[in-house]
Design a protein around this motif. Structure first.
Motif, PDB file in Angstrom:
ATOM      1  N   GLN A   1      -5.271   0.382  -7.019  1.00 65.14           N
ATOM      2  CA  GLN A   1      -6.659   0.665  -6.683  1.00 65.14           C
ATOM      3  C   GLN A   1      -6.721   1.684  -5.560  1.00 65.14           C
ATOM      4  OE1 GLN A   1      -9.018  -2.663  -5.442  1.00 65.14           O
ATOM      5  NE2 GLN A   1     -10.923  -1.531  -5.624  1.00 65.14           N
ATOM      6  N   CYS A   2      -7.539   2.713  -5.768  1.00 64.53           N
ATOM      7  CA  CYS A   2      -7.735   3.760  -4.774  1.00 64.53           C
ATOM      8  C   CYS A   2      -8.701   3.252  -3.707  1.00 64.53           C
ATOM      9  CB  CYS A   2      -8.298   5.016  -5.442  1.00 64.53           C
ATOM     10  SG  CYS A   2      -8.636   6.370  -4.303  1.00 64.53           S
ATOM     11  N   THR A   3      -8.343   3.460  -2.434  1.00 69.20           N
ATOM     12  CA  THR A   3      -9.219   3.034  -1.353  1.00 69.20           C
ATOM     13  C   THR A   3     -10.311   4.060  -1.064  1.00 69.20           C
ATOM     14  OG1 THR A   3      -7.725   3.973   0.295  1.00 69.20           O
ATOM     15  CG2 THR A   3      -7.433   1.647  -0.248  1.00 69.20           C
ATOM     16  N   PHE A   4     -10.199   5.261  -1.628  1.00 72.45           N
ATOM     17  CA  PHE A   4     -11.198   6.298  -1.400  1.00 72.45           C
ATOM     18  C   PHE A   4     -12.378   6.163  -2.359  1.00 72.45           C
ATOM     19  CE2 PHE A   4     -12.971  10.585  -1.760  1.00 72.45           C
ATOM     20  CZ  PHE A   4     -13.157  10.902  -0.429  1.00 72.45           C
ATOM     21  N   CYS A   5     -12.089   6.094  -3.663  1.00 71.89           N
ATOM     22  CA  CYS A   5     -13.176   6.035  -4.657  1.00 71.89           C
ATOM     23  C   CYS A   5     -13.352   4.647  -5.271  1.00 71.89           C
ATOM     24  CB  CYS A   5     -12.942   7.060  -5.760  1.00 71.89           C
ATOM     25  SG  CYS A   5     -11.529   6.721  -6.828  1.00 71.89           S
ATOM     26  N   GLY A   6     -12.367   3.755  -5.092  1.00 72.32           N
ATOM     27  CA  GLY A   6     -12.481   2.399  -5.624  1.00 72.32           C
ATOM     28  C   GLY A   6     -12.030   2.240  -7.057  1.00 72.32           C
TER      29      GLY A   6
ATOM     30  N   VAL B   1       0.855  -1.180   0.000  1.00 77.05           N
ATOM     31  CA  VAL B   1       0.000   0.000   0.000  1.00 77.05           C
ATOM     32  C   VAL B   1       0.896   1.236   0.000  1.00 77.05           C
ATOM     33  CG1 VAL B   1      -1.773   1.266   1.277  1.00 77.05           C
ATOM     34  CG2 VAL B   1      -1.791  -1.216   1.282  1.00 77.05           C
ATOM     35  N   VAL B   2       0.564   2.203  -0.857  1.00 76.95           N
ATOM     36  CA  VAL B   2       1.275   3.478  -0.896  1.00 76.95           C
ATOM     37  C   VAL B   2       0.258   4.601  -0.742  1.00 76.95           C
ATOM     38  CG1 VAL B   2       3.153   2.624  -2.335  1.00 76.95           C
ATOM     39  CG2 VAL B   2       1.164   3.629  -3.413  1.00 76.95           C
ATOM     40  N   THR B   3       0.717   5.739  -0.253  1.00 72.72           N
ATOM     41  CA  THR B   3      -0.136   6.921  -0.182  1.00 72.72           C
ATOM     42  C   THR B   3       0.216   7.811  -1.359  1.00 72.72           C
ATOM     43  OG1 THR B   3      -0.211   6.777   2.212  1.00 72.72           O
ATOM     44  CG2 THR B   3      -0.831   8.874   1.236  1.00 72.72           C
ATOM     45  N   ALA B   4      -0.765   8.061  -2.226  1.00 67.86           N
ATOM     46  CA  ALA B   4      -0.532   8.852  -3.431  1.00 67.86           C
ATOM     47  C   ALA B   4      -1.837   9.537  -3.833  1.00 67.86           C
ATOM     48  CB  ALA B   4      -0.043   7.960  -4.563  1.00 67.86           C
ATOM     49  N   VAL B   5      -1.730  10.436  -4.800  1.00 67.37           N
ATOM     50  CA  VAL B   5      -2.894  11.133  -5.338  1.00 67.37           C
ATOM     51  C   VAL B   5      -3.536  10.237  -6.396  1.00 67.37           C
ATOM     52  CG1 VAL B   5      -3.697  13.175  -6.566  1.00 67.37           C
ATOM     53  CG2 VAL B   5      -1.876  13.373  -4.875  1.00 67.37           C
ATOM     54  N   CYS B   6      -4.833  10.043  -6.273  1.00 66.59           N
ATOM     55  CA  CYS B   6      -5.575   9.186  -7.206  1.00 66.59           C
ATOM     56  C   CYS B   6      -5.729   9.893  -8.550  1.00 66.59           C
ATOM     57  CB  CYS B   6      -6.948   8.862  -6.615  1.00 66.59           C
ATOM     58  SG  CYS B   6      -7.993   7.868  -7.710  1.00 66.59           S
ATOM     59  N   ARG B   7      -5.591   9.133  -9.632  1.00 68.02           N
ATOM     60  CA  ARG B   7      -5.772   9.674 -10.979  1.00 68.02           C
ATOM     61  C   ARG B   7      -7.234   9.981 -11.270  1.00 68.02           C
ATOM     62  NH1 ARG B   7      -2.333   5.268 -14.486  1.00 68.02           N
ATOM     63  NH2 ARG B   7      -0.420   5.391 -13.269  1.00 68.02           N
ATOM     64  N   ASN B   8      -8.136   9.280 -10.616  1.00 68.96           N
ATOM     65  CA  ASN B   8      -9.559   9.415 -10.897  1.00 68.96           C
ATOM     66  C   ASN B   8     -10.205  10.542 -10.092  1.00 68.96           C
ATOM     67  OD1 ASN B   8     -12.050   8.572 -12.097  1.00 68.96           O
ATOM     68  ND2 ASN B   8     -12.563   7.600 -10.158  1.00 68.96           N
ATOM     69  N   CYS B   9     -10.078  10.485  -8.759  1.00 65.78           N
ATOM     70  CA  CYS B   9     -10.794  11.438  -7.909  1.00 65.78           C
ATOM     71  C   CYS B   9      -9.935  12.612  -7.458  1.00 65.78           C
ATOM     72  CB  CYS B   9     -11.375  10.734  -6.686  1.00 65.78           C
ATOM     73  SG  CYS B   9     -10.155  10.039  -5.564  1.00 65.78           S
ATOM     74  N   GLY B  10      -8.608  12.500  -7.544  1.00 66.30           N
ATOM     75  CA  GLY B  10      -7.724  13.594  -7.167  1.00 66.30           C
ATOM     76  C   GLY B  10      -7.448  13.704  -5.678  1.00 66.30           C
TER      77      GLY B  10
END
Length: 77
Positions: A56-61, A16-25
């Motif tokens: 896979q983003c854990t915020f928006c999926g 798991v890494v902490t990064a900015v999601c490409r989809n939701c920002g």
């Protein structure tokens, strides 16, 4: 005589890494996975056919494929 053959895909969670999601920002945890598809004969996986990496983003999926170089470059923790 008969043969039982097919394909099996195994998903391995690399980290798991902490990064900015490409989809939701949003800056959220991103799960890095490796999917390996193998040819199997009599339920025994024999030959690896394809290896793909995903994020896979854990915020928006949202889930999207990434390259092998990018997956290895990410600081997994």
């Amino acid at each position: 005589m008969f043969f039982i053959f097919g394909l099996r895909t195994k998903v391995v969670r690399s980290g798991v890494v902490t990064a900015v999601c490409r989809n939701c920002g949003n800056q959220a945890a991103q799960v890095i996975t490796r999917r390996v598809t193998k040819f199997s004969l009599f339920f025994i996986p024999l030959i690896p056919l394809r290896t793909r990496y995903g994020q896979q983003c854990t915020f928006c999926g949202a889930q999207y494929d990434i390259s092998r170089a990018e997956a290895e470059r990410l600081p997994v923790g």
